[in-house]
Design a protein around this motif. Sequence first.
Motif, PDB file in Angstrom:
ATOM      1  N   SER A 258       0.852  -1.184   0.000  1.00 25.66           N
ATOM      2  CA  SER A 258       0.000   0.000   0.000  1.00 25.66           C
ATOM      3  C   SER A 258       0.888   1.233   0.000  1.00 25.66           C
ATOM      4  N   THR A 259       0.674   2.098  -0.993  1.00 25.17           N
ATOM      5  CA  THR A 259       1.544   3.259  -1.146  1.00 25.17           C
ATOM      6  C   THR A 259       0.726   4.517  -1.424  1.00 25.17           C
ATOM      7  N   VAL A 260       1.421   5.634  -1.439  1.00 21.20           N
ATOM      8  CA  VAL A 260       0.793   6.901  -1.813  1.00 21.20           C
ATOM      9  C   VAL A 260       1.356   7.410  -3.130  1.00 21.20           C
ATOM     10  N   ASP A 261       2.308   6.674  -3.719  1.00 20.50           N
ATOM     11  CA  ASP A 261       2.965   7.197  -4.917  1.00 20.50           C
ATOM     12  C   ASP A 261       3.161   6.159  -6.011  1.00 20.50           C
ATOM     13  N   ASP A 262       2.538   4.987  -5.879  1.00 21.27           N
ATOM     14  CA  ASP A 262       2.764   3.914  -6.853  1.00 21.27           C
ATOM     15  C   ASP A 262       1.475   3.122  -7.012  1.00 21.27           C
ATOM     16  N   PRO A 283      -5.115   2.969 -13.443  1.00 24.94           N
ATOM     17  CA  PRO A 283      -3.719   3.332 -13.735  1.00 24.94           C
ATOM     18  C   PRO A 283      -3.352   4.654 -13.077  1.00 24.94           C
ATOM     19  N   GLY A 284      -2.191   4.665 -12.428  1.00 28.09           N
ATOM     20  CA  GLY A 284      -1.725   5.883 -11.792  1.00 28.09           C
ATOM     21  C   GLY A 284      -2.339   6.190 -10.442  1.00 28.09           C
ATOM     22  N   THR A 285      -3.245   5.319  -9.969  1.00 25.93           N
ATOM     23  CA  THR A 285      -3.920   5.572  -8.691  1.00 25.93           C
ATOM     24  C   THR A 285      -3.355   4.651  -7.614  1.00 25.93           C
ATOM     25  N   ALA A 286      -2.802   5.231  -6.578  1.00 21.43           N
ATOM     26  CA  ALA A 286      -2.259   4.447  -5.473  1.00 21.43           C
ATOM     27  C   ALA A 286      -3.385   4.076  -4.512  1.00 21.43           C
ATOM     28  N   VAL A 287      -3.333   2.853  -4.002  1.00 17.80           N
ATOM     29  CA  VAL A 287      -4.379   2.382  -3.096  1.00 17.80           C
ATOM     30  C   VAL A 287      -3.767   1.628  -1.924  1.00 17.80           C
TER      31      VAL A 287
END
Length: 320
Positions: A258-262, A283-287
């Motif tokens: 779980s990330t905020v940038d990947d 795509p492009g959404t971090a969860v």
Amino acid sequence: MVTEIAAAGPRAAWAAGIEDASSSGKPVMLAWNGRQWQRQELPPGTGQVVDLAAAGPRNAWGIYLNERGSPALHWNGTAWRRVGYPAGVRPTMPSPLPTYLQIVSAAPGGPAWSVGYDSQAKKAVALRFQNGRWVRRKTPVPMVSASTVAVRSAKDIWIACTCDIPGAGPAEAMLHWNGTKWSTIRYPSKEQSYIAKIAPVSATSVWAYRASTSYAAPELMHWDGESWTSTTIPASPFAYHFPTLASDGDQGAWVSVSTVDDDKSYLHYSGGSWTTESGAGRPGTAVWIRDLARVPGTRSIWSTGLPSSLAGAPFIERRR
């Protein structure tokens, strides 16, 4: 927020979480019938469900938080009802992390098992669901603590524990039931870590997720019937790890970060190498991925989570 998911087949799965977590919160149970998710009513007074297991359309279990009553639920095909642990036993919560893990497990055609803690005896206990109630079962060695349990069948059950092993004292180990007897399997210990999830594949293939209580990266471990090997789970240094693990239905395993940038939140390990994926349509959404569950008999994986920004709606998605 949906945090737990379990599947018994293509037409039977459950997901649990809590609504309006910013205030008092209300526990939620959802059931999948092969076409759609539907709400199911929980008994009055039920707290937040923190783990799920399923064996079939008429057999599922939940463990919930409630200081005033039973911590366990059972779905009988018609309704959820309370099925309490034995007196004095509470759900296992590995210390020092305030998170519940895989503490109840079941399999189609197999029994349900759970791990708890007897605060008076100051030891962990193994519990089996029998005749509509949870019953204590003996283990080959006393358990100081137990972090997780996994059921593949009635003849393949695993418990990770710190066990009081004769001649060795408290030591990290796996307990394995083969349908006839228990065995104690040691694995290389590591400071500030514990086994968070187990995914048995066969008699000679077992995956385990070793989580860290520090800032160290977690590890994916594998048992080949004779020895353990491990590989570090690759992730950004900024990733947060909710321990998740599922067999891929072949010889590999899925975990998540779980990330905020990947946006590459799903990690697949197979043939000695890692590949990564993002969720469909994101795509492009971090969860933040909170849980994974494989649909038995398939390679399909359910997952549940929420946007890392906390600004979007929680989701349940499936990799077919």
